[in-house]
Design a protein around this motif. Structure first.
Motif, PDB file in Angstrom:
ATOM      1  N   THR A  43       3.804 -17.362  21.596  1.00 44.02           N
ATOM      2  CA  THR A  43       4.864 -17.310  20.590  1.00 44.02           C
ATOM      3  C   THR A  43       4.778 -16.615  19.550  1.00 44.02           C
ATOM      4  O   THR A  43       5.590 -16.459  18.651  1.00 44.02           O
ATOM      5  N   MET A  44       3.754 -15.954  19.384  1.00 47.94           N
ATOM      6  CA  MET A  44       3.567 -15.023  18.259  1.00 47.94           C
ATOM      7  C   MET A  44       3.900 -13.498  18.376  1.00 47.94           C
ATOM      8  O   MET A  44       3.174 -12.888  19.229  1.00 47.94           O
ATOM      9  N   PRO A  45       5.053 -13.113  17.765  1.00 50.39           N
ATOM     10  CA  PRO A  45       5.459 -11.985  18.403  1.00 50.39           C
ATOM     11  C   PRO A  45       4.440 -10.746  17.728  1.00 50.39           C
ATOM     12  O   PRO A  45       3.710 -10.869  16.452  1.00 50.39           O
ATOM     13  N   GLY A  46       4.137  -9.690  18.474  1.00 57.08           N
ATOM     14  CA  GLY A  46       3.316  -8.592  18.095  1.00 57.08           C
ATOM     15  C   GLY A  46       1.774  -8.688  18.258  1.00 57.08           C
ATOM     16  O   GLY A  46       0.968  -7.774  18.100  1.00 57.08           O
ATOM     17  N   GLN A  70      10.966  -2.400  32.196  1.00 57.18           N
ATOM     18  CA  GLN A  70      12.347  -2.751  31.768  1.00 57.18           C
ATOM     19  C   GLN A  70      12.075  -3.864  30.642  1.00 57.18           C
ATOM     20  O   GLN A  70      13.267  -4.013  29.800  1.00 57.18           O
ATOM     21  N   LYS A  71      11.242  -4.670  30.404  1.00 52.57           N
ATOM     22  CA  LYS A  71      11.005  -5.559  29.513  1.00 52.57           C
ATOM     23  C   LYS A  71      10.100  -5.172  28.252  1.00 52.57           C
ATOM     24  O   LYS A  71       9.685  -6.106  27.430  1.00 52.57           O
ATOM     25  N   GLY A  72       9.470  -3.954  28.437  1.00 50.35           N
ATOM     26  CA  GLY A  72       8.363  -3.657  27.513  1.00 50.35           C
ATOM     27  C   GLY A  72       7.192  -4.266  27.390  1.00 50.35           C
ATOM     28  O   GLY A  72       6.529  -4.642  26.185  1.00 50.35           O
ATOM     29  N   LEU A  73       6.622  -4.722  28.478  1.00 42.60           N
ATOM     30  CA  LEU A  73       5.334  -5.606  28.366  1.00 42.60           C
ATOM     31  C   LEU A  73       4.370  -4.438  28.728  1.00 42.60           C
ATOM     32  O   LEU A  73       4.055  -3.563  29.567  1.00 42.60           O
ATOM     33  N   GLU A  74       3.072  -4.526  27.929  1.00 43.57           N
ATOM     34  CA  GLU A  74       2.206  -3.690  28.001  1.00 43.57           C
ATOM     35  C   GLU A  74       0.997  -4.494  28.537  1.00 43.57           C
ATOM     36  O   GLU A  74       0.578  -5.499  27.893  1.00 43.57           O
ATOM     37  N   PHE A  75       0.075  -3.920  29.615  1.00 42.73           N
ATOM     38  CA  PHE A  75      -0.905  -4.679  30.089  1.00 42.73           C
ATOM     39  C   PHE A  75      -2.092  -3.830  29.757  1.00 42.73           C
ATOM     40  O   PHE A  75      -2.168  -2.407  29.907  1.00 42.73           O
ATOM     41  N   GLY A 129       9.697  -6.048  19.333  1.00 45.32           N
ATOM     42  CA  GLY A 129      11.029  -6.744  19.690  1.00 45.32           C
ATOM     43  C   GLY A 129      11.010  -7.556  20.794  1.00 45.32           C
ATOM     44  O   GLY A 129      12.088  -8.173  20.905  1.00 45.32           O
ATOM     45  N   GLY A 130      10.197  -7.586  21.680  1.00 47.74           N
ATOM     46  CA  GLY A 130       9.918  -8.259  23.104  1.00 47.74           C
ATOM     47  C   GLY A 130       9.140  -9.616  22.577  1.00 47.74           C
ATOM     48  O   GLY A 130       8.719  -9.869  21.767  1.00 47.74           O
ATOM     49  N   ILE A 131      10.059 -10.533  23.502  1.00 48.01           N
ATOM     50  CA  ILE A 131       9.256 -11.857  23.507  1.00 48.01           C
ATOM     51  C   ILE A 131       8.504 -12.283  24.486  1.00 48.01           C
ATOM     52  O   ILE A 131       9.183 -12.419  25.614  1.00 48.01           O
TER      53      ILE A 131
END
Length: 184
Positions: A8-11, A46-51, A70-72
Motif C-alpha cells: 500500500t505504500m507508493p514508491g 504496460q503497468k510500470g512494474l519493476e522486478f 505513479g503506479g499502484i
C-alpha cells in the motif's frame, strides 16, 4: 480487510508471495508457468512494474518488485491475479491435465462461500507483502526467492531453475527480464 501485509505504500519495493488456494501445485506444467511470465512481462511493459527477483514455485510465486512512480502496486497485483486466474482455468480446460476434473471441482468449491458471483477461485484471497526497508532485507529476500527451488528439491543450484531470476543474476538465458542489483 487488513493492510498489514499489503503493498500500500507508493514508491517502496516489496517482497510479495501469492499463493494458490489449498496450496495446489498448479505450476508443474511449463504452459501454466508461461501464463505467469507472460503476464508479469505485460505488467512490466504496460503497468510500470519493476522486478528485482522472482521465482515461480508449484503452488505460489515470489516477487521482489516495485511499482514505478505513479503506479499502484496493490492494483497491479489485483489485476495480475484476476487475469491469470482466468487463463489458468482456461488452460486446465483446453490442454491435457491428468488432474483436470479434480482441480476444476476444487476451484469451483472454493467459491461456494463467496458473496460475489465467481465460478472458479485459483488464488488465495490477498497476498503476503513485506516492504523492503533495508539493503540487508532486500539481499536476504532475493536469496530466499532464488534458493526456494533448491529448498523444494526442484533443482540442485538456483540458476538451474528456468522460472527464476537466479538465471538473470548468473547471466544466463532467462524467461523474464529483471533489474539485476549489484549487491551480490
Amino acid at each position: 480487510m487488513s493492510t498489514k501485509y499489503k503493498a500500500t505504500m507508493p514508491g517502496f519495493g516489496y517482497f510479495i508471495t501469492i499463493t494458490t488456494v489449498g496450496w495446489i501445485d498448479i505450476f508443474t506444467r511449463a504452459r501454466q508457468k508461461y501464463i505467469l511470465t507472460d503476464c508479469l512481462r505485460y505488467c512490466q511493459q504496460q503497468k510500470g512494474l519493476e522486478f528485482y527477483a522472482y521465482s515461480i514455485m508449484p503452488s505460489h510465486i515470489h516477487l521482489v518488485c516495485k511499482a514505478k512512480e505513479g503506479g499502484i502496486l496493490s492494483d497491479t497485483i489485483r489485476d495480475f491475479k484476476k487475469f491469470t486466474s482466468k487463463k489458468i482455468i482456461q488452460t486446465i480446460i483446453d490442454y491435457p491435465e491428468s488432474r483436470r476434473e479434480w482441480m476444476l471441482d476444487y476451484f469451483k468449491n472454493t467459491c461456494k462461500h463467496l458473496k460475489r458471483n465467481q465460478q472458479y477461485k485459483v488464488w488465495q484471497d490477498g497476498y503476503h507483502a513485506e516492504v523492503v526497508y533495508s539493503n540487508w532485507f532486500l539481499k536476504q529476500k532475493i536469496n530466499y526467492v532464488h534458493n526456494n527451488p533448491v529448498a523444494d528439491k526442484i533443482v540442485k543450484h538456483p540458476e538451474d531453475y528456468l522460472f527464476s531470476s537466479a538465471r538473470n543474476y548468473a547471466d544466463l538465458e532467462n524467461e523474464l527480464e529483471v533489474i539485476v542489483l549489484n549487491m551480490f
